[in-house]
Design a protein around this motif. Sequence first.
Motif, PDB file in Angstrom:
ATOM      1  N   MET A  78       8.596 108.727 -48.182  1.00 19.08           N
ATOM      2  CA  MET A  78       9.036 107.396 -47.810  1.00 19.08           C
ATOM      3  C   MET A  78       7.854 106.484 -47.481  1.00 19.08           C
ATOM      4  O   MET A  78       7.883 105.285 -47.743  1.00 19.08           O
ATOM      5  CB  MET A  78       9.976 107.468 -46.585  1.00 19.08           C
ATOM      6  CG  MET A  78      11.340 108.048 -46.879  1.00 19.08           C
ATOM      7  SD  MET A  78      12.300 107.084 -48.086  1.00 19.08           S
ATOM      8  CE  MET A  78      12.023 108.058 -49.588  1.00 19.08           C
ATOM      9  N   ARG A  79       6.795 107.068 -46.921  1.00 23.05           N
ATOM     10  CA  ARG A  79       5.628 106.247 -46.627  1.00 23.05           C
ATOM     11  C   ARG A  79       4.891 105.828 -47.917  1.00 23.05           C
ATOM     12  O   ARG A  79       4.349 104.730 -47.994  1.00 23.05           O
ATOM     13  CB  ARG A  79       4.674 107.008 -45.702  1.00 23.05           C
ATOM     14  CG  ARG A  79       5.117 107.003 -44.238  1.00 23.05           C
ATOM     15  CD  ARG A  79       3.987 107.439 -43.336  1.00 23.05           C
ATOM     16  NE  ARG A  79       3.599 108.831 -43.592  1.00 23.05           N
ATOM     17  CZ  ARG A  79       4.142 109.881 -42.976  1.00 23.05           C
ATOM     18  NH1 ARG A  79       5.108 109.679 -42.098  1.00 23.05           N
ATOM     19  NH2 ARG A  79       3.733 111.097 -43.256  1.00 23.05           N
TER      20      ARG A  79
ATOM     21  N   PRO B 198       7.782 103.001 -50.493  1.00 22.82           N
ATOM     22  CA  PRO B 198       8.712 102.171 -49.693  1.00 22.82           C
ATOM     23  C   PRO B 198       9.910 101.771 -50.535  1.00 22.82           C
ATOM     24  O   PRO B 198       9.814 101.612 -51.755  1.00 22.82           O
ATOM     25  CB  PRO B 198       7.866 100.975 -49.280  1.00 22.82           C
ATOM     26  CG  PRO B 198       6.462 101.438 -49.433  1.00 22.82           C
ATOM     27  CD  PRO B 198       6.431 102.420 -50.560  1.00 22.82           C
ATOM     28  N   LEU B 199      11.030 101.561 -49.824  1.00 22.52           N
ATOM     29  CA  LEU B 199      12.260 101.218 -50.523  1.00 22.52           C
ATOM     30  C   LEU B 199      12.150  99.821 -51.104  1.00 22.52           C
ATOM     31  O   LEU B 199      11.539  98.931 -50.510  1.00 22.52           O
ATOM     32  CB  LEU B 199      13.444 101.282 -49.567  1.00 22.52           C
ATOM     33  CG  LEU B 199      13.803 102.680 -49.049  1.00 22.52           C
ATOM     34  CD1 LEU B 199      14.961 102.568 -48.063  1.00 22.52           C
ATOM     35  CD2 LEU B 199      14.174 103.616 -50.184  1.00 22.52           C
TER      36      LEU B 199
ATOM     37  N   TYR C  11      16.500 106.142 -54.599  1.00 20.90           N
ATOM     38  CA  TYR C  11      15.505 106.808 -53.757  1.00 20.90           C
ATOM     39  C   TYR C  11      16.135 107.615 -52.627  1.00 20.90           C
ATOM     40  O   TYR C  11      15.534 108.546 -52.138  1.00 20.90           O
ATOM     41  CB  TYR C  11      14.560 105.754 -53.154  1.00 20.90           C
ATOM     42  CG  TYR C  11      13.653 105.142 -54.176  1.00 20.90           C
ATOM     43  CD1 TYR C  11      14.104 104.081 -54.950  1.00 20.90           C
ATOM     44  CD2 TYR C  11      12.377 105.629 -54.359  1.00 20.90           C
ATOM     45  CE1 TYR C  11      13.275 103.523 -55.896  1.00 20.90           C
ATOM     46  CE2 TYR C  11      11.537 105.066 -55.293  1.00 20.90           C
ATOM     47  CZ  TYR C  11      11.989 104.020 -56.052  1.00 20.90           C
ATOM     48  OH  TYR C  11      11.170 103.466 -56.970  1.00 20.90           O
ATOM     49  N   TYR C  12      17.269 107.174 -52.231  1.00 20.21           N
ATOM     50  CA  TYR C  12      17.842 107.808 -51.014  1.00 20.21           C
ATOM     51  C   TYR C  12      19.355 107.901 -51.168  1.00 20.21           C
ATOM     52  O   TYR C  12      20.007 106.893 -51.305  1.00 20.21           O
ATOM     53  CB  TYR C  12      17.510 106.968 -49.785  1.00 20.21           C
ATOM     54  CG  TYR C  12      18.061 107.534 -48.504  1.00 20.21           C
ATOM     55  CD1 TYR C  12      19.157 106.947 -47.875  1.00 20.21           C
ATOM     56  CD2 TYR C  12      17.513 108.676 -47.940  1.00 20.21           C
ATOM     57  CE1 TYR C  12      19.657 107.465 -46.714  1.00 20.21           C
ATOM     58  CE2 TYR C  12      18.014 109.193 -46.773  1.00 20.21           C
ATOM     59  CZ  TYR C  12      19.094 108.577 -46.168  1.00 20.21           C
ATOM     60  OH  TYR C  12      19.594 109.095 -45.021  1.00 20.21           O
TER      61      TYR C  12
ATOM     62  N   MET D 207      16.771 112.085 -42.612  1.00 16.64           N
ATOM     63  CA  MET D 207      16.385 111.233 -43.741  1.00 16.64           C
ATOM     64  C   MET D 207      16.443 109.759 -43.350  1.00 16.64           C
ATOM     65  O   MET D 207      15.563 108.964 -43.717  1.00 16.64           O
ATOM     66  CB  MET D 207      17.289 111.523 -44.940  1.00 16.64           C
ATOM     67  CG  MET D 207      17.009 112.879 -45.600  1.00 16.64           C
ATOM     68  SD  MET D 207      17.864 113.073 -47.182  1.00 16.64           S
ATOM     69  CE  MET D 207      19.536 113.228 -46.630  1.00 16.64           C
TER      70      MET D 207
ATOM     71  N   VAL E 181      13.476 106.766 -43.226  1.00 15.75           N
ATOM     72  CA  VAL E 181      13.584 105.457 -43.859  1.00 15.75           C
ATOM     73  C   VAL E 181      13.209 104.342 -42.888  1.00 15.75           C
ATOM     74  O   VAL E 181      12.415 103.453 -43.188  1.00 15.75           O
ATOM     75  CB  VAL E 181      15.001 105.255 -44.429  1.00 15.75           C
ATOM     76  CG1 VAL E 181      15.188 103.820 -44.904  1.00 15.75           C
ATOM     77  CG2 VAL E 181      15.257 106.218 -45.573  1.00 15.75           C
TER      78      VAL E 181
ATOM     79  N   ARG F  36      16.170  98.400 -42.860  1.00 17.84           N
ATOM     80  CA  ARG F  36      17.087  99.147 -43.708  1.00 17.84           C
ATOM     81  C   ARG F  36      18.220  99.814 -42.914  1.00 17.84           C
ATOM     82  O   ARG F  36      19.091 100.454 -43.502  1.00 17.84           O
ATOM     83  CB  ARG F  36      16.309 100.226 -44.483  1.00 17.84           C
ATOM     84  CG  ARG F  36      15.446  99.660 -45.598  1.00 17.84           C
ATOM     85  CD  ARG F  36      16.311  98.993 -46.633  1.00 17.84           C
ATOM     86  NE  ARG F  36      15.501  98.415 -47.715  1.00 17.84           N
ATOM     87  CZ  ARG F  36      16.027  97.792 -48.760  1.00 17.84           C
ATOM     88  NH1 ARG F  36      17.343  97.657 -48.836  1.00 17.84           N
ATOM     89  NH2 ARG F  36      15.250  97.298 -49.691  1.00 17.84           N
TER      90      ARG F  36
END
Length: 1610
Positions: free
Chosen positions: A91-92, A95-96, A106-107, A127, A131, A138
């Motif tokens: 996630m780092r 990024p979304l 992605y998730y 999870m 995020v 988010r």
Amino acid sequence: MQVQPSHAESLQCKSTEALINPLLSQNELGTETAVAQAVASAKVLQVIAAEQEDSWYVANAEILVKLVRKGMVTDEYPLHDALHPIFAQLMRRFPLPKEEEELQDYYPSPMVYATVNTTTLRGTLLMLKAVVDVSPERIEPYAANLMRLLGRLTKEHANSSPSSTGFDNGVRLIIHILDTRTYQNICQLSVAHLADQRRWLLSTLVILLYLLDLAKSWALVKQDAYPTMKEKASLLQKMVAFESRTETIHSSYLGVIYQIYTEPALRRSDLTARLEHSFLLGCRAKDPELREKFLDLLDVSVPRSLISRLTYIFGVQSWDVLADHNWAHLALHLLLSAVDADLPASHDRRLSLNHTIPRPSTQSVIQPMQKLLFLDAQAAHDTWVSVFPAAWVSLSRREQIDITQHTINLLSRDYHIKQADLRPNIIQTLLTGIHACATPMILPPHLVKYLAKTFGAWFVALEILGASLDQVKDDEQTIREYVFDSLADIYAELAEDDMFYGLWRHRCLYLDTNIALAFEQNGMWEQASNAYEVAQSKARAGTIPFSEAEFCLWEDHWILAAEKLQQWDILQDLAKSEGNQELMLECAWRTTHWVEHKDALEEQISQLPEVPTPRRRVFEAFIALLKLPAALDKNLEFTRILEDAMQLTLRKWVALPSQLSAAHVPLLQHFQQFVELQEAVQIFGSLSTTTAQNLEKKYSDLKMVLQAWRERLPNRHDDISIWSDLVAWRQNVFHAINNTYIPLNMISPPINNQNGGATNNTQTFGYRGYHETAWIINRFAHVARKHDLLDACFTSLIKIYTLPNIEISEAFLKLREQARCHYQKPNDLAAGLEVINNTNLVFFSVAQKAEFYTLKGMFHARAKRNEDANNAFGQAVQLDMTQAKAWAEWGRFNDNMFKEVPADLSYAANAVSCYLQAAGQYKSEKSRPLIARIQWLLSVDDNTLAVSRAFDTYKGDAAYWYWITSIPHLCMSLSNREVQQARYVLLNLARHYPQALFFQLRTTREEVMQRKAALARAQAASADPSRQSDASAASTNGDHHMLPTGDDSQRPPNTGAGLGASDGTYPRQASDYVEEVVQLLKTALPLLVLSLETIVDQVAGKFKSSGEEDTYRHLCMLLSDALQNYVLRMNSLNDDGQLNQNTVTTLSRSGMTLSGQIKKDFDEAFSPQQTVYEYIQKLQQWRTRYERNLDSKPRIQPLDALSHYLTEFQFLKVDEIEVPGQYTEDKDSNQNFVRIQRFGPKFENCRTHGITWKRITIHGTDNSKTAFSIQLNSTRYSRREERVMQIFRTFNGALTRKKESRKRNLSFHIPAVVSFSPNLRLFQTDSSYVSLGDIYDLYCEEQGFAKEDPFLFAGEKGKKVMREYMQQTGQQPGKAEYLTLKKDIYDEVATKMVPEDVLTRYMIRTMDGPGELWRMRKQFALQLASCSFMTYTLSLTHRTPYRFLLSRTTGQMTMTELVPGLSQQLPIFATNDIVPFRLTPNMQNFLGPIFTEGILTSGILAIGRSLTEPEFDLEQQLCLFSRDEVMTWLRGRAPNSNHEASFKKFVGANIDGVVKRAELMACKIERDQAVNNPTAPVLAPVIQTVTNLTSSATNPVQLTKMGEMYTPWC
């Protein structure tokens, strides 16, 4: 530019995928082996990924996402722990995207709350956390579901126990969302982006300890715009719920609040303003250090001035957050902190030490007190009551008005209801403090009434309302009416009927109301009903104006009177016409069979007001029982209703005062009803299964319950409504029994008897309901007759005629009650005799027949058919020789015949024979009045000795126990004609009850010996005329007359006043008979007599007065004599004021008793040349000096300082010795008498007006403690006083039997007196007793003047005014002018020196709160009623304040020197007192008008009525007492004269006088007129005579006429 992965990294990732993917790609990890392999592979992947660079993650992102996603959505926590760091790294690095729809690539979105199992939530939450670590915004799409999840988990956590399944998993999930101790949590990171979902978050966090640090950081550290200050305050406010959790959580929460208030940046911020309630919770924290911190902050925040503190307490601060606790300690902290800290603490006692002890500062006393007050609500209550009046008096008038308004607003707050059940609650504390204020705080009466009824502040409310009447102005009639209405409402709630009647009689506008209420108050319900009807008729006709309140009173109390008279048919018609459903149900309860009409009655119950009451629940429960009578364990509706009724009753019980009172009796009745309803379930269940075959068995089951019901009845003196309700309820149950049993009579098989024959006993079983109905009706009729409700008695008895089958015993009881009802009506004698004559006696037993003949004789005797009466009594005793009632009535008939024909002693002899038979068979308290008549008839025997022979020939049971109370009269009789009979009884008492006889016999012996010595001196002085006066004076004291030996010419003939034996000669003296009985005691019980003699010798020798005490007593006697002399001479203008010769002679004799320096000083101080005024002043100085010396000695001293024998008595006693004084009580045996275990280790030195004495305590074998005052130098009237005490103890028996006196708890308080010798006796009083004179003396001491100064002021003022009058007019003032002068002086003394509230202020200061004060007022009024009756009927004179002893613990009052006043020339009871009894201004002020009219007057009437009823026969009770009084007077005046002719006349005159005065106080004339002439108009209340006597006793002019020695102002 994107970094490309190397070839080696790509190959490594692919090999890893090949190793792990088969394991993670399994749909289900169903076996332990598969799970273990997956966890091991995930840990390998975690180790590999931990050492990789970003390029590795970029190269293998697709593979890693697939592996991690499959592992994170499983329910295996080890997989979550291994794969979560990899997901966080992804996630780092990736990024979304901004678009919400791309998120799914992605998730995965497994966050839909309704579709995810609890066990898979952990991976999902991990999870989500990864995020929001990168993109907090988010959180928004998942905010709603996340908050719902958090709310559900939180509730499950709060409601589950640590041992429950899944508890640990839930805790872990919540921690993952919230925990801040290990790493940043979801909510902390994204709270600013939760938008509207913050409300859910904040409300959820309330009950979690984990959020305390979070809230602290929000409030003290983070300064973000979100959450807002309002939301932070809301969160912290809701954490108040921590108080109900553990103390650790709550203390931590309060610590956060304290930090917020001490944070400089938050000072006076919106947050601190909103957290004020939480701050107040800190002020009552259990942790002392934390609480002190909060209190210090509070103290600093409020200005220190007194008015500021009071304004803050009463007007500024809202106490709703503390409403469930008594916050008096907090108010006290603020108030006490306003004290000047630099002031030294005050000391009243002066220390005579060489080195001065430093005085502590005020603050060093106040601060520990403030800390301790939190620990005890009662101590805080008491402290507030002491502190607030002092603060109140320090305010200005303007400030007091402001505080009053604030107080009214505070008392009106609704939140106080939370502590309504606390004792003491804050309302009680505040009202008690208000009541203690010297300057009254005026409160609205309706508010005070509400507070009294809601918070249990009954008595303080009564005191406040009563005091407010004095503050209401004359023109504020509306306010006065409001106060009266409030008082009446509270009195009604407390069932204080007399106070209610007294209030209305005081406030009523019309005489008709006063008349009706007077009838009602004294139990004359029929006359009260008529009076209410007359009043309403006059009002409707317009004859008299009326107020709405009084008209409503007439209507309501007419209904009440009809209920007491059992006129339920009339009331039912009234209820139907007015639609009064409650009254209609009460009537139906008594007139309708509920079994047949349950549906209609259920409809009526549903129409009642929707207010739950125990009475309504009783009706509902009975209906529920009737609807399902067979459901023993399944009638849930019945059980629910009954439990609700119990709770309602218990709540009412708790709301009432803690002391048992009349208001608790109806609740006890409710509890009995609940018990019987539960028992009725068993009855109805049995009835539902009863058949002809099991009838006998079912009957046996019911018999136990019905027998218990027979034994469980109200008291005979209980209100008739309680009896009526119980009878009605049981009759409904009995009717149900009849409905079941009667049809089975004809079909049940016969039952074999013991002889083998068949008998049909089902008749007895079948009619059981009727038998029980007849039984309860007879008991009710008996009680109604005892309550003088004769019509109700007749009406009830008539119902028995309607029963098809009753037992013979019940038929007998019915006829007997009917005959007795006719006997109580003077005009119904013929009807009653007809009932008896028409009764078929064949079916009755011999005892029942004998009782009918006894009744027949009583009717004939009252109708003056003497021959028929004698025959009827004779037939009665022939039928049953053991019929005590028949013997007693026959004896009473012969006794009355002897009164009519005094010359015929055969009647007296017959009466003695009958009385002896009756006393021997009664063997109860009924024997005592018969024994008194026996002794009287023996004393009027003549030379034929007919009466004596009747006594001597009696061979039955003598019932010696019941002769014990006559021992003083028997000892007196040793000097009378009946000496042989008295000797016989005394010898038997010595054998059977030696301790009952010992002390009285010992005293008689010493008196006889003193008479004998006086007679010897008289004979010796016959040759010396100078000694004759002393000898003759000595011979006139005491009861026993000694004849000179060898002088037969002076012997009186054989008369009732003389001394004689049965043969008409005088072979022995009274001393010989006394000595004979004493020798019998010594011979039969030598060790017991030795122990008793030793005790008497120890008390007489060791407890005698010291020389200083004797000197003090002589000084007080001189002062009293000087005052009397001064008062007698104060009206003589020509008097020179010098001491007269008698005073000089007395002074010289008193000086001869002194010695040494005291005699020298005495002779110098008291010279014959001084005036009376100077003489009195010097005596006052000497008396004051001796009082200080006596008072300086220790009041409590060790007993072994006087007597080692008494101290070690428990080791030295050789026999069981009873505590003295128990034989004066009217008990039936001495089996339960308390024996002496030991003497108390301390004795008490006491002093009152001119007298000193010592008090000892005796410890009994039952651990009781009995205190006795040792009275030395008792007067020569001691035997007379003991006889008065004995007669009033006899009267107490009648007071306990009569309803009107029993319900008021009226009695003559007569402490036990035990004579050890002619000049020594024990008086049973403890240290709580104080005389009214002592209260007056204490007031004089506090005011700084001598107690005689009012006398001297009145005398000097009178002389001055009369001299001025003489100078102006040249003549003496006339009677009217003199009386006016005395009245003016009396008023001036009352105004300037002795106000009318001396007693009131003393009682307020002494009593423990308003409750004790109010009960003391009531008890004082009741006891004053008995003392007033004693004073007036027996002409007790000189009722000065010092002769009234009042117990400060029980309120009981007794009088000393109970000696009837006698005419100067004749032995006739008389008095020179102008007033009938003592009721001075101080007594009036303490009682007030309502207590006076409500309790005092009705109490006097009730006592007189109880003692003058025909069945008590007051004349017979007084005969022996009057005989001894007359005989003592005759012997003292003319010991050697023949008084036979005048003796009976004097005795009869005294008896007639006492009876007439008693009937006057009983208002007999008014009552007889109202009863015998019901149609005649009533012109005055039935209690008018007592009211007139009370008015005379309180008339200032009459009190002025009593003179200064009466102390009329005290």
